[in-house]
Enzyme design. Structure first.
Site, PDB file in Angstrom:
ATOM      1  N   SER A 121       0.839  -1.194   0.000  1.00  0.00           N
ATOM      2  CA  SER A 121       0.000   0.000   0.000  1.00  0.00           C
ATOM      3  C   SER A 121       0.877   1.248   0.000  1.00  0.00           C
ATOM      4  O   SER A 121       2.070   1.186   0.245  1.00  0.00           O
ATOM      5  CB  SER A 121      -0.911   0.005   1.232  1.00  0.00           C
ATOM      6  OG  SER A 121      -1.783   1.113   1.195  1.00  0.00           O
ATOM      7  N   GLY A 122       0.225   2.387  -0.287  1.00  0.00           N
ATOM      8  CA  GLY A 122       0.940   3.655  -0.294  1.00  0.00           C
ATOM      9  C   GLY A 122       0.933   4.335  -1.638  1.00  0.00           C
ATOM     10  O   GLY A 122       1.487   5.425  -1.794  1.00  0.00           O
ATOM     11  N   GLY A 123       0.299   3.668  -2.641  1.00  0.00           N
ATOM     12  CA  GLY A 123       0.224   4.267  -3.958  1.00  0.00           C
ATOM     13  C   GLY A 123       1.574   4.332  -4.644  1.00  0.00           C
ATOM     14  O   GLY A 123       2.556   3.729  -4.206  1.00  0.00           O
ATOM     15  N   LYS A 171      -4.488  -6.530   3.466  1.00  0.00           N
ATOM     16  CA  LYS A 171      -4.524  -5.523   2.401  1.00  0.00           C
ATOM     17  C   LYS A 171      -5.935  -5.403   1.809  1.00  0.00           C
ATOM     18  O   LYS A 171      -6.385  -4.306   1.463  1.00  0.00           O
ATOM     19  CB  LYS A 171      -3.524  -5.886   1.305  1.00  0.00           C
ATOM     20  CG  LYS A 171      -3.511  -4.919   0.107  1.00  0.00           C
ATOM     21  CD  LYS A 171      -3.228  -3.480   0.527  1.00  0.00           C
ATOM     22  CE  LYS A 171      -2.820  -2.580  -0.619  1.00  0.00           C
ATOM     23  NZ  LYS A 171      -3.692  -2.543  -1.778  1.00  0.00           N
ATOM     24  N   HIS A 174      -7.878  -3.336   4.159  1.00  0.00           N
ATOM     25  CA  HIS A 174      -7.378  -1.968   3.975  1.00  0.00           C
ATOM     26  C   HIS A 174      -8.059  -1.300   2.785  1.00  0.00           C
ATOM     27  O   HIS A 174      -8.498  -0.154   2.854  1.00  0.00           O
ATOM     28  CB  HIS A 174      -5.859  -2.022   3.771  1.00  0.00           C
ATOM     29  CG  HIS A 174      -5.250  -0.775   3.208  1.00  0.00           C
ATOM     30  ND1 HIS A 174      -5.316  -0.457   1.862  1.00  0.00           N
ATOM     31  CD2 HIS A 174      -4.548   0.230   3.794  1.00  0.00           C
ATOM     32  CE1 HIS A 174      -4.695   0.689   1.645  1.00  0.00           C
ATOM     33  NE2 HIS A 174      -4.220   1.124   2.798  1.00  0.00           N
ATOM     34  N   ASN A 175      -8.150  -2.032   1.669  1.00  0.00           N
ATOM     35  CA  ASN A 175      -8.760  -1.457   0.473  1.00  0.00           C
ATOM     36  C   ASN A 175     -10.248  -1.213   0.658  1.00  0.00           C
ATOM     37  O   ASN A 175     -10.803  -0.250   0.116  1.00  0.00           O
ATOM     38  CB  ASN A 175      -8.507  -2.352  -0.736  1.00  0.00           C
ATOM     39  CG  ASN A 175      -7.095  -2.192  -1.271  1.00  0.00           C
ATOM     40  OD1 ASN A 175      -6.207  -1.720  -0.571  1.00  0.00           O
ATOM     41  ND2 ASN A 175      -6.882  -2.579  -2.513  1.00  0.00           N
ATOM     42  N   GLU A 178     -10.446   1.941   2.394  1.00  0.00           N
ATOM     43  CA  GLU A 178     -10.096   2.990   1.426  1.00  0.00           C
ATOM     44  C   GLU A 178     -11.302   3.391   0.576  1.00  0.00           C
ATOM     45  O   GLU A 178     -11.553   4.574   0.340  1.00  0.00           O
ATOM     46  CB  GLU A 178      -8.966   2.485   0.531  1.00  0.00           C
ATOM     47  CG  GLU A 178      -8.612   3.380  -0.639  1.00  0.00           C
ATOM     48  CD  GLU A 178      -7.788   2.641  -1.671  1.00  0.00           C
ATOM     49  OE1 GLU A 178      -8.180   2.648  -2.853  1.00  0.00           O
ATOM     50  OE2 GLU A 178      -6.753   2.052  -1.296  1.00  0.00           O
ATOM     51  N   TYR A 179     -12.071   2.406   0.120  1.00  0.00           N
ATOM     52  CA  TYR A 179     -13.248   2.692  -0.714  1.00  0.00           C
ATOM     53  C   TYR A 179     -14.217   3.594   0.041  1.00  0.00           C
ATOM     54  O   TYR A 179     -14.743   4.569  -0.503  1.00  0.00           O
ATOM     55  CB  TYR A 179     -13.971   1.395  -1.086  1.00  0.00           C
ATOM     56  CG  TYR A 179     -13.359   0.617  -2.215  1.00  0.00           C
ATOM     57  CD1 TYR A 179     -11.990   0.376  -2.287  1.00  0.00           C
ATOM     58  CD2 TYR A 179     -14.157   0.076  -3.221  1.00  0.00           C
ATOM     59  CE1 TYR A 179     -11.442  -0.367  -3.323  1.00  0.00           C
ATOM     60  CE2 TYR A 179     -13.618  -0.661  -4.259  1.00  0.00           C
ATOM     61  CZ  TYR A 179     -12.258  -0.883  -4.300  1.00  0.00           C
ATOM     62  OH  TYR A 179     -11.709  -1.609  -5.322  1.00  0.00           O
TER      63      TYR A 179
END
Length: 299
Positions: A121-123, A171, A174-175, A178-179
């Site tokens: 993660s972190g883009g 992860k 986490h996503n 994020e959404y």
């Protein structure tokens, strides 16, 4: 420790350059040759076929895969298998579904090959300058590759979370968060744009929110960047793409009778933008482009 790296997309190429900065020797390979040619110009050693790739690696191989989730990961592993032997290590650093990672771990373990799953993660900026890593698999193998994880991650930015699949499970959750977070920001900025105070400077608001507010975050910083480029986001449509990892998280939440209602709503609203674009959709699309380089629909 010379590392093999397969997959030079947006995230993969940045991680490879991050590894190079930390003096970790890398042999890079990509199915299409153009990305390999580009990264070679930046001083990274490359190969243009799997046989040439494995030939450049040490007898005991550590190979990091960073390709699209699903069949592409299985295809890469299948292509590598004839060249792998006992105690070699395969790392999947992409956005794979955690049950696929458990399956791959079992398959490779039968061949005495080790498999590690890493949620990254972190883009793009994180991949290049310091990512956030959640790592699953056999702990003794994690210890073997820990120096690599430490090198590419931010300070205190990696953690071993458990057995096979755990890294990708964390992860996935986490996503899902994020959404929901993206949707909340999008709706908030939509209200700012449509509310009673006309011509609010959304960039300045995002800037102050990223500095000391309760919702201070990288997300607020990326929002500032997006509004700096296009103050009213007038150049893009309010259509949001993506959705796979969010769907996995929601399906898993239902499987374990765990509520994830904000994710469910954000997925529904994300899908609805494809028929009825919204300003919130513009914000979400712009943010996804900022942190991950995801495509936007331009006007």
């Amino acid at each position: 420790m010379k590392l093999g790296f397969i997959g030079l997309g947006r995230m993969g190429s940045n991680i490879v350059l991050n590894l190079k900065d930390h003096k970790i020797p890398v042999i890079a390979y990509n199915r299409s040759p153009e990305p390999a040619k580009e990264i070679k110009k930046k001083g990274v050693e490359v190969a243009f076929s799997i046989p040439a790739f494995v030939k450049k690696l040490p007898a005991q191989k550590i190979i990091w895969i960073m390709v699209t989730a699903g069949k592409p990961v299985d295809m890469v592993i299948k292509e590598l298998l004839p060249y792998l032997k006992k105690n070699d290590v395969v790392i999947d650093g992409g956005n794979s579904f955690y049950k696929d990672s458990i399956r791959r771990h079992k398959k490779l373990t039968k061949k005495k090959i080790h498999f590690i799953d890493i949620g990254t993660s972190g883009g793009l900026s994180g991949a290049r300058h310091g990512a956030s890593l959640t790592i699953g698999g056999d702990k003794k193998i994690f210890r073997k590759i820990e120096s690599i994880c430490k090198a590419v991650s931010a300070k205190n930015g990696y953690v071993y979370v458990g057995s096979a699949g755990a890294g990708h499970f964390v992860k996935m959750v986490h996503n899902g968060i994020e959404y929901a977070w993206l949707q909340s920001l999008g709706e908030g900025f939509e209200l700012l744009a449509k509310g009673p105070y006309k011509n609010l400077n959304l960039r300045k608001i995002a800037n102050v929110w990223k500095n000391g507010s309760i919702i201070q975050s990288k997300m607020a910083g990326w929002a500032e960047d997006a509004f700096k480029k296009d103050p009213k986001l007038s150049k893009i449509e309010g259509i949001v793409g993506g959705g796979d990892t969010g769907q996995w998280a929601l399906k898993t939440a239902n499987e374990f009778h765990s509520g994830f209602d904000t994710l469910k709503l954000s997925l529904k609203l994300r899908k609805s933008t494809r028929k009825k674009p919204t300003f919130a959709g513009k914000v979400v699309a712009a943010l996804r482009n900022e942190f991950g380089g995801h495509e936007v629909v331009k006007k």
